[in-house]
Design a protein around this motif. Structure first.
Motif, PDB file in Angstrom:
ATOM      1  N   GLU A  41      -0.777 -33.031 -11.739  1.00 35.68           N
ATOM      2  CA  GLU A  41      -0.158 -31.997 -12.589  1.00 35.68           C
ATOM      3  C   GLU A  41      -1.244 -31.310 -13.420  1.00 35.68           C
ATOM      4  O   GLU A  41      -1.200 -30.087 -13.617  1.00 35.68           O
ATOM      5  N   HIS A  45      -2.093 -27.146 -13.903  1.00 35.72           N
ATOM      6  CA  HIS A  45      -2.302 -26.366 -15.132  1.00 35.72           C
ATOM      7  C   HIS A  45      -3.697 -25.740 -15.159  1.00 35.72           C
ATOM      8  O   HIS A  45      -3.882 -24.616 -15.593  1.00 35.72           O
ATOM      9  N   PRO A 266       7.234 -35.935 -16.486  1.00 33.85           N
ATOM     10  CA  PRO A 266       8.543 -35.354 -16.796  1.00 33.85           C
ATOM     11  C   PRO A 266       8.880 -35.564 -18.265  1.00 33.85           C
ATOM     12  O   PRO A 266       8.584 -36.614 -18.825  1.00 33.85           O
ATOM     13  N   TRP A 277       5.581 -25.522 -23.855  1.00 34.38           N
ATOM     14  CA  TRP A 277       6.492 -25.789 -22.748  1.00 34.38           C
ATOM     15  C   TRP A 277       6.826 -27.271 -22.687  1.00 34.38           C
ATOM     16  O   TRP A 277       6.073 -28.121 -23.150  1.00 34.38           O
ATOM     17  N   THR A 278       8.000 -27.546 -22.116  1.00 32.38           N
ATOM     18  CA  THR A 278       8.453 -28.932 -21.966  1.00 32.38           C
ATOM     19  C   THR A 278       8.898 -29.120 -20.532  1.00 32.38           C
ATOM     20  O   THR A 278       9.745 -28.361 -20.027  1.00 32.38           O
ATOM     21  N   ASN A 279       8.313 -30.087 -19.862  1.00 32.29           N
ATOM     22  CA  ASN A 279       8.706 -30.362 -18.483  1.00 32.29           C
ATOM     23  C   ASN A 279      10.136 -30.893 -18.448  1.00 32.29           C
ATOM     24  O   ASN A 279      10.571 -31.586 -19.375  1.00 32.29           O
ATOM     25  N   SER A 280      10.847 -30.596 -17.368  1.00 30.81           N
ATOM     26  CA  SER A 280      12.244 -31.027 -17.316  1.00 30.81           C
ATOM     27  C   SER A 280      12.342 -32.532 -17.092  1.00 30.81           C
ATOM     28  O   SER A 280      11.411 -33.176 -16.594  1.00 30.81           O
ATOM     29  N   TYR A 286      10.154 -33.417 -10.405  1.00 38.76           N
ATOM     30  CA  TYR A 286       8.761 -33.536 -10.842  1.00 38.76           C
ATOM     31  C   TYR A 286       7.887 -33.979  -9.660  1.00 38.76           C
ATOM     32  O   TYR A 286       6.869 -33.355  -9.345  1.00 38.76           O
ATOM     33  N   PRO A 295       3.407 -26.608 -10.424  1.00 42.09           N
ATOM     34  CA  PRO A 295       3.728 -27.165 -11.747  1.00 42.09           C
ATOM     35  C   PRO A 295       5.183 -27.624 -11.798  1.00 42.09           C
ATOM     36  O   PRO A 295       6.042 -27.027 -11.145  1.00 42.09           O
ATOM     37  N   PRO A 296       5.470 -28.659 -12.555  1.00 42.22           N
ATOM     38  CA  PRO A 296       6.854 -29.120 -12.638  1.00 42.22           C
ATOM     39  C   PRO A 296       7.731 -28.096 -13.340  1.00 42.22           C
ATOM     40  O   PRO A 296       7.230 -27.305 -14.135  1.00 42.22           O
ATOM     41  N   GLY A 298      10.481 -26.586 -16.003  1.00 44.89           N
ATOM     42  CA  GLY A 298      10.669 -26.884 -17.430  1.00 44.89           C
ATOM     43  C   GLY A 298      10.988 -25.615 -18.178  1.00 44.89           C
ATOM     44  O   GLY A 298      11.273 -24.580 -17.578  1.00 44.89           O
ATOM     45  N   SER A 300       9.782 -22.902 -21.266  1.00 45.00           N
ATOM     46  CA  SER A 300       8.612 -22.519 -22.053  1.00 45.00           C
ATOM     47  C   SER A 300       8.979 -21.427 -23.056  1.00 45.00           C
ATOM     48  O   SER A 300       9.937 -20.670 -22.845  1.00 45.00           O
TER      49      SER A 300
END
Ligand code: SF4
Length: 380
Positions: A41, A45, A266, A277-280, A286, A295-296, A298, A300
């Motif tokens: 991951e 990014h 995740p 941002w927050t991953n789901s 994921y 990218p996973p 989520g 943002s």
């Protein structure tokens, strides 16, 4: 760009009744597969934010979930995968969260070998009846043994978490837990007030009639902790955190002081530049995305310069060091239009004893800490 990295390990061997963190019970094959994915991951990014790779890594925090669920081999795989991408030469602090049930001597040997220098053990209470009632899968003796094993393995910086305001914990029982904590040569103590997270077994129990301590009782438990820990030489450096001098958690300090951090896994949150941002919370998605170098998913949020600065500055009011508004205005020129209004509001809040000015800094008083969330909401 972030010098602070968080890795979420979303596996547990069951679910504590109060827990709102994202964690699942998963098959060994899934856990094994996961161990190298946070590093992949990171690559995702890096491909869109090449500047990420330029900041020296200063703190690394592995939480969860239960990082030890990766197993000793999985932890080594994760560390190797990270070391291929990031230099650990500048790393000042590497924390791993531990559960008492997973705290074997072999685990601590592995953590030591990969470079971890701080452990945080989830103890919550030193009373077996209470531990059982909140769904913990260890007893008090296992917690004490875990702490001793960490210290014997050379982890001079060992901390624990406790929960204040659990049902049926009398002041006398709470006092026993606090005294036990103080007796264990720890460097860091976190005390979180019990909160009812929706969708948890605790929320269901409350709906079914379980009575929780009221606000006054909860505040009294927090005050009791502050008095006991203060007497033992621990400073309350943040609303929920106490440390011996020099043992404050550097990773969390950086987050509260408004510095960038990158979260992998995740449910992990990131704050980079003007983005948050927050991953789901979806492990399957994921894995599917990151395995394919995507990218996973989520959510943002993009901030303008003023919003970005406000958010970064104001949460430092959680810290006992408080904030120096003039210095923050120099750090974030976009704050220029806000500082006078904040100065005035913080001065107004000093009248009822919620804030106080110490030298160039504003900070919350003991009364202010009780209403911290409301103060922060008002200021942002
Ligand atoms: S061990 Fe920690 S993360 Fe796992 S269920 Fe319990 S509180 Fe949640």
């Amino acid at each position: 760009m972030p010098s602070h990295l968080y890795i979420h390990v979303p596996f547990c061997d069951g679910k504590c009744h109060y827990c709102g963190f994202f964690s699942v019970v998963a098959a060994p094959s899934v856990i094994e597969l996961y161990s190298t994915l946070p590093a992949r991951e990171y690559d995702c990014h890096l491909a869109r934010l090449p500047e990420l790779g330029k900041a020296p890594l200063r703190t690394l925090y592995m939480g969860g979930g239960t990082p030890a669920m990766l197993g000793n081999d999985g932890l080594k795989r994760l560390a190797d995968a990270l070391a291929k991408r990031l230099s650990f030469d500048t790393l000042e602090e590497w924390t791993v969260e531990i559960t008492p049930a997973s705290a074997s001597a072999a685990l601590f040997a592995t953590l030591s070998a990969i470079g971890v220098n701080r452990v945080s053990i989830g103890v919550q209470s030193f009373d077996d009846t209470i531990l059982k009632r909140i769904g913990r899968r260890h007893d008090a003796q296992a917690a004490v043994a875990a702490i001793k094993r960490a210290q014997d393995a050379g982890f001079a910086n060992t901390g624990i978490d406790l929960i204040a305001g659990l049902p049926d914990v009398t002041p006398a029982l709470w006092s026993e837990t606090l005294d036990r904590a103080i007796s264990l040569s720890l460097t860091h103590l976190s005390v979180y007030a019990l909160t009812v997270e929706s969708g948890t077994p605790l929320a269901q129990q409350v709906e079914d009639g379980l009575e929780l301590p009221g606000d006054d009782d909860q505040l009294a438990a927090l005050d009791q902790a502050e008095a006991a820990f203060g007497e033992a030489g621990f400073a309350r450096y943040e609303i929920s955190n106490y440390a011996l001098p020099g043992f404050e958690c550097r990773h969390n300090l950086a987050v509260w002081r408004g510095y960038d951090y990158l979260g992998l896994g995740p449910a992990a949150a990131s704050r980079v530049g003007r983005m948050r941002w927050t991953n789901s919370k979806d492990l399957e998605e994921y894995i599917g995305n990151v395995k394919n170098d995507t990218p996973p998913p989520g959510e943002s949020t993009a901030f303008d310069a003023a919003e970005d600065a406000e958010e970064r500055v104001i949460f430092a009011l959680r810290l006992s060091e408080g904030i120096d508004l003039a210095a923050e205005a120099r750090r974030f020129p976009a704050l220029a239009g806000r500082v006078d209004a904040w100065e005035q509001r913080l001065a107004d809040l000093a009248v009822p004893g919620i804030t106080e000015r110490v030298g160039d800094r504003w900070r919350l008083t003991a009364r202010g800490r009780e209403v911290c969330d409301a103060v922060l909401r008002e200021l942002v």
